[in-house]
Design a protein around this motif. Structure first.
Motif, PDB file in Angstrom:
ATOM      1  N   ALA A  61      17.911 105.960 -18.450  1.00 25.89           N
ATOM      2  CA  ALA A  61      16.799 104.059 -17.822  1.00 25.89           C
ATOM      3  C   ALA A  61      17.211 102.695 -18.147  1.00 25.89           C
ATOM      4  O   ALA A  61      17.673 102.586 -19.360  1.00 25.89           O
ATOM      5  CB  ALA A  61      15.478 104.457 -17.943  1.00 25.89           C
ATOM      6  N   GLY A  62      17.271 101.430 -17.206  1.00 29.60           N
ATOM      7  CA  GLY A  62      17.552 100.285 -18.041  1.00 29.60           C
ATOM      8  C   GLY A  62      16.624  99.824 -19.214  1.00 29.60           C
ATOM      9  O   GLY A  62      15.537 100.650 -18.745  1.00 29.60           O
ATOM     10  N   PRO A  63      16.490  98.961 -19.566  1.00 34.33           N
ATOM     11  CA  PRO A  63      15.313  98.796 -20.440  1.00 34.33           C
ATOM     12  C   PRO A  63      14.299  97.538 -19.577  1.00 34.33           C
ATOM     13  O   PRO A  63      14.371  97.748 -18.123  1.00 34.33           O
ATOM     14  CB  PRO A  63      16.116  96.902 -20.786  1.00 34.33           C
ATOM     15  CG  PRO A  63      17.016  96.017 -19.945  1.00 34.33           C
ATOM     16  CD  PRO A  63      17.602  97.518 -19.645  1.00 34.33           C
ATOM     17  N   ALA A  64      13.021  98.248 -20.300  1.00 35.70           N
ATOM     18  CA  ALA A  64      12.044  97.996 -19.673  1.00 35.70           C
ATOM     19  C   ALA A  64      11.940  96.236 -18.745  1.00 35.70           C
ATOM     20  O   ALA A  64      11.749  95.989 -17.739  1.00 35.70           O
ATOM     21  CB  ALA A  64      10.498  97.471 -20.172  1.00 35.70           C
ATOM     22  N   GLU A  65      12.377  95.556 -19.846  1.00 31.71           N
ATOM     23  CA  GLU A  65      12.539  93.981 -19.695  1.00 31.71           C
ATOM     24  C   GLU A  65      14.432  93.750 -18.868  1.00 31.71           C
ATOM     25  O   GLU A  65      15.060  93.667 -20.026  1.00 31.71           O
ATOM     26  CB  GLU A  65      12.857  93.253 -20.626  1.00 31.71           C
ATOM     27  CG  GLU A  65      13.287  91.674 -20.953  1.00 31.71           C
ATOM     28  CD  GLU A  65      11.975  90.434 -19.204  1.00 31.71           C
ATOM     29  OE1 GLU A  65      12.715  90.797 -18.293  1.00 31.71           O
ATOM     30  OE2 GLU A  65      11.198  90.164 -19.833  1.00 31.71           O
ATOM     31  N   CYS A  66      14.150  94.010 -17.266  1.00 25.81           N
ATOM     32  CA  CYS A  66      15.286  94.353 -17.409  1.00 25.81           C
ATOM     33  C   CYS A  66      15.748  92.675 -16.957  1.00 25.81           C
ATOM     34  O   CYS A  66      17.323  92.367 -16.346  1.00 25.81           O
ATOM     35  CB  CYS A  66      15.958  95.208 -15.555  1.00 25.81           C
ATOM     36  SG  CYS A  66      14.738  95.089 -14.698  1.00 25.81           S
ATOM     37  N   PHE A  67      15.627  91.180 -16.913  1.00 24.13           N
ATOM     38  CA  PHE A  67      15.654  90.442 -16.481  1.00 24.13           C
ATOM     39  C   PHE A  67      15.689  89.478 -17.571  1.00 24.13           C
ATOM     40  O   PHE A  67      14.769  88.802 -18.836  1.00 24.13           O
ATOM     41  CB  PHE A  67      14.351  89.253 -15.651  1.00 24.13           C
ATOM     42  CG  PHE A  67      14.778  88.025 -15.533  1.00 24.13           C
ATOM     43  CD1 PHE A  67      15.584  87.220 -14.854  1.00 24.13           C
ATOM     44  CD2 PHE A  67      13.516  86.890 -15.873  1.00 24.13           C
ATOM     45  CE1 PHE A  67      15.832  86.162 -14.182  1.00 24.13           C
ATOM     46  CE2 PHE A  67      13.188  86.019 -15.114  1.00 24.13           C
ATOM     47  CZ  PHE A  67      14.698  86.310 -13.947  1.00 24.13           C
ATOM     48  N   SER A  68      16.731  89.093 -18.379  1.00 22.08           N
ATOM     49  CA  SER A  68      17.179  88.669 -19.544  1.00 22.08           C
ATOM     50  C   SER A  68      17.477  86.732 -20.233  1.00 22.08           C
ATOM     51  O   SER A  68      17.120  86.495 -18.570  1.00 22.08           O
ATOM     52  CB  SER A  68      19.163  88.631 -19.772  1.00 22.08           C
ATOM     53  OG  SER A  68      19.926  87.929 -18.213  1.00 22.08           O
ATOM     54  N   ASP A  69      17.433  87.120 -20.671  1.00 26.01           N
ATOM     55  CA  ASP A  69      17.325  85.095 -21.362  1.00 26.01           C
ATOM     56  C   ASP A  69      18.022  84.754 -20.596  1.00 26.01           C
ATOM     57  O   ASP A  69      17.979  83.461 -20.750  1.00 26.01           O
ATOM     58  CB  ASP A  69      17.868  85.757 -22.707  1.00 26.01           C
ATOM     59  CG  ASP A  69      16.299  85.875 -23.734  1.00 26.01           C
ATOM     60  OD1 ASP A  69      15.775  86.312 -22.647  1.00 26.01           O
ATOM     61  OD2 ASP A  69      16.385  86.242 -24.474  1.00 26.01           O
ATOM     62  N   ARG A  70      19.538  84.863 -19.975  1.00 27.10           N
ATOM     63  CA  ARG A  70      20.109  84.030 -20.246  1.00 27.10           C
ATOM     64  C   ARG A  70      19.788  83.757 -18.058  1.00 27.10           C
ATOM     65  O   ARG A  70      20.034  83.236 -17.868  1.00 27.10           O
ATOM     66  CB  ARG A  70      21.941  84.863 -19.624  1.00 27.10           C
ATOM     67  CG  ARG A  70      23.286  83.562 -19.846  1.00 27.10           C
ATOM     68  CD  ARG A  70      24.041  84.900 -19.579  1.00 27.10           C
ATOM     69  NE  ARG A  70      24.633  84.850 -20.805  1.00 27.10           N
ATOM     70  CZ  ARG A  70      25.497  86.213 -21.420  1.00 27.10           C
ATOM     71  NH1 ARG A  70      24.737  87.370 -21.067  1.00 27.10           N
ATOM     72  NH2 ARG A  70      26.089  86.477 -22.543  1.00 27.10           N
ATOM     73  N   ALA A  71      19.619  84.927 -17.653  1.00 25.29           N
ATOM     74  CA  ALA A  71      18.908  84.787 -16.679  1.00 25.29           C
ATOM     75  C   ALA A  71      18.076  83.805 -16.300  1.00 25.29           C
ATOM     76  O   ALA A  71      17.758  83.123 -15.754  1.00 25.29           O
ATOM     77  CB  ALA A  71      18.444  86.250 -15.666  1.00 25.29           C
TER      78      ALA A  71
END
Lengths: 420, 266
Positions: A61-71
């Motif tokens: 699984a990807g991380p729960a927070e998959c919206f990166s700071d860079r994004a």
């Protein structure tokens, strides 16, 4: 057709100028590569933040927070009104990977508004309507609120990235099942060589879904332990999720901005097995055709790449078909070195081709490859030997192949070259 | 090497299409989306004159807005009704968007590229351009390009509630074009090039295609509001190409989601 180049030859070099990833195996490209080198495997039961299940097949699984700071920073600049709730997890994964790739390519957001940007992304789950609550209510004769339908219509991953980035240009979501990401890069390469766009964002993205998870279980293709590609005891695949994206640009003397290529797309091939809805042709018929096409495009059919990043899912049928094809294309040779990276990422379906293209280029740039995570005892019946987990290998050249096989009998191969 | 590419055949599947007898057994478990794609491609290829082409030199390219949406929902229903790990394997494998391309490849013995493109805008044109490039570059000598939509009951209900109407403007249909190098078949007009520029659009516009127009030579027509309307209109234009003077060569599609141009010729 302003700006169009009437040229269907493939002689114009297409450079990879940026790479981005987010996956269960790592939250960005360097993290993913370092975890591959260090064999840090994140295979676990399905986390509750994805969906609840009574089944015990582990996933990446990807991380729960998959919206990166860079994004987040990029979206704040290009689409100030954007909210993460307005798009799917697949779109967030894709956008996070794209933001990293654009950052590495040093593409300023404002530059994207001045050129034609092609966005080609592969997905499987990302294009489906899988809101169970809505479907159940509708099936029971109710009239549920229409927001999930609007969400679905807004969720075409390529269109969504155009919308967030404020870009215009060609757009395609490639839905070739597990080969989608590889084919998306091939399609974007074609757009660049024919002048349909000036810069392309390409790769694949897919979130884990309950339907796909259960589908692979019911097809008896999933392993309830971490997957073991090419291993004697392999029993199937683990699903994963993530995104792998590259920025592609034509490399010509008239490039409109400075470029520092990380590598190049030297060839692409795609071919059908014409065999079975879900099983690959036992001798890898379509894969052989795809590999030959990719080599043909390089101008050297005798070329022996240093590395093959195989599809290597860990299913009996895939690994047999894939190695049979490679043994015929590269007979009696110690090279190329063949690995699978799915022991680190799981099978990320439509994202796999994008993530694996990135990892292939990372290995070629590093000049060495880690062995196949999960392959402890290579299956002696395979016609082409994998590099097992316990071994690393220095690579003899800068050319490598990333290849994908898919449901429906699609097969695709990318020939990549690392810049020195 | 750039090879001129011609449209060797067009098939627009009639409303009451039957599955051809010779395909019935192989398609008995397939969903309607697959059946329509295979049948339409089969009929289109049967129209082409000229020499037989090797399976390795043929590709299939499918463009669709909604894909096998009904089968998606049936898979979801199977999961809800049958429980975890019990989803129907047949339904699940057929719900994968490129299942149709796989069936077309297998039943028409196509061993070149097989690709499915899923866009709300003009997916048939994206698929057509991929096929054109492959033929023009000499990678294949026949590209079978299919546009197919079967929608779903859920989507129809949503449309009607969205816009407070009683009926939807679509019915399931399929269109196939066959591209070949000029000179390998009789007749057919050339496809010179396709250019598509998409831009952001509202969800409602993607569903209604409100204001989508097709124009050529200063004449503009508003298209029926469904995602195969432009394919049908362009198919009619190609079929009438030699009967119109001057020949209609430059076609433009405009909609809230962008602009697409198709250039035909001799």
């Amino acid at each position: 057709m302003a700006g169009r180049i009437d040229n269907t030859t493939l002689s114009i070099p297409v450079a990879v100028t940026g790479m981005g990833c987010m996956a269960g195996g790592g939250t960005d490209v360097n993290n993913l590569w370092n975890n591959l080198v260090g064999t840090l495997v994140n295979c676990q039961p399905v986390p509750d933040y994805l969906f609840k299940t009574i089944l015990d097949y582990p996933v990446f699984a990807g991380p729960a927070e998959c919206f990166s700071d860079r994004a987040k920073s990029l979206a704040a600049e290009t689409a100030p009104g954007f909210t993460r709730e307005s798009v799917s997890r697949t779109v967030l994964l894709a956008f996070s990977a794209a933001a990293e790739a654009l950052d590495q390519a040093a593409v300023p957001p404002q530059y994207l508004r001045t050129v034609r940007v092609g966005i080609a992304l592969g997905t499987t789950v990302g294009c489906t309507f899988h809101n169970e609550e809505y479907y159940s209510a509708w099936r029971n004769g109710l009239e549920p609120d229409l927001d999930p339908v609007k969400f679905y219509l807004a969720g075409n991953v390529a269109s969504a990235l155009h919308r967030i980035l404020g870009t215009t240009g060609p757009s395609a979501v490639i839905t070739n099942a597990c080969a989608s990401g590889t084919d998306a890069i091939g399609v974007a390469r074609n757009w660049l060589t024919t002048g349909q766009c000036d810069l392309a964002i390409a790769g694949g993205a897919d979130e884990l879904s309950r339907v796909a998870y259960n589908g692979f279980v019911s097809l008896m293709l999933a392993d309830n332990e971490p997957c073991r590609p090419f291993d004697r005891k392999r029993r199937g695949l683990n699903l994963g999720e993530g995104a792998g994206v590259v920025v592609l640009e034509r490399q010509t003397g008239s490039a409109t901005r400075p470029q520092q290529p990380l590598g190049w797309i030297r060839g692409y091939g795609c071919a059908a097995d014409a065999w079975h809805p879900t099983a690959p042709h036992p001798e890898g018929r379509g894969l052989k055709a795809a590999l030959r096409q990719a080599l043909r495009e390089s101008g050297d059919m005798q070329l022996v790449p240093a590395l093959i990043n195989a599809h290597g899912t860990g299913t009996k049928a895939n690994d047999l078909a894939e190695t049979s094809a490679l043994a015929e294309i590269f007979p009696g040779k110690k090279e190329p070195v063949m690995v699978s990276t799915k022991g680190l990422t799981g099978h990320t379906l439509g994202a796999a081709g994008g993530i694996e293209a990135v990892l292939t280029l990372m290995a070629l740039r590093a000049g060495y490859t880690p062995g196949t995570v999960g392959c402890l005892d290579p299956d002696p019946e395979l016609a082409f030997s994998p590099l097992p987990q316990a071994e690393n290998r220095q690579l003899s050249g800068r050319l490598g192949i990333s290849q994908s096989l898919a449901f429906g009998g699609s097969n695709s191969a990318l020939l990549l070259e690392a810049a020195s | 090497m750039t090879i001129p590419v011609t449209i060797a055949a067009i098939e627009q599947l009639p409303r009451d299409w039957p599955v051809p007898e010779e395909l019935a057994r192989d398609l008995r478990r397939a969903d309607v989306f697959i059946q329509m794609a295979v049948t339409c491609a089969h009929l289109a290829v049967a129209r082409v004159s000229g020499d037989k082409i090797l399976p390795e030199e043929v590709g299939v390219f499918i463009g669709t807005a909604f894909g096998p949406l009904e089968t998606n929902f049936e898979s979801l229903g199977s999961l809800i009704d049958d429980g975890e790990g019990q989803i129907s394997p047949t339904l699940f494998s057929h719900s994968v968007y490129n299942a149709a391309a796989g069936y077309v490849a297998r039943l028409l013995d196509i061993r070149g590229p097989a690709m499915t493109i899923t866009n709300y805008g003009w997916p048939f044109l994206v698929a057509l351009e991929e096929a054109r490039l492959a033929v023009a570059a000499g990678r294949i000598t026949r590209g079978v390009v299919i546009g197919v939509e079967t929608y779903s009951a859920l989507l129809a209900d949503a449309y009607c509630r969205f816009f407070n109407v009683a009926t939807v403007p679509w019915e399931r249909s399929a269109v196939a074009w066959v591209l070949q190098p000029e000179g390998t078949t009789r007749g057919g007009c050339r496809v010179h090039g396709i250019n598509i520029v998409e831009k952001a659009a509202e969800a409602a516009d993607l569903l209604t295609r409100n204001g989508e127009t097709l124009s050529c030579g200063g004449k503009e027509m508003e298209l029926p509001r469904h995602p195969l309307a432009y394919v049908n209109a362009l198919s009619e234009a190609v079929l009438a190409f030699d009967r119109v003077s001057p020949r209609p060569e430059r076609w433009s599609l405009r909609a809230s989601f962008g602009l697409a141009e198709l250039t035909l010729g001799r």
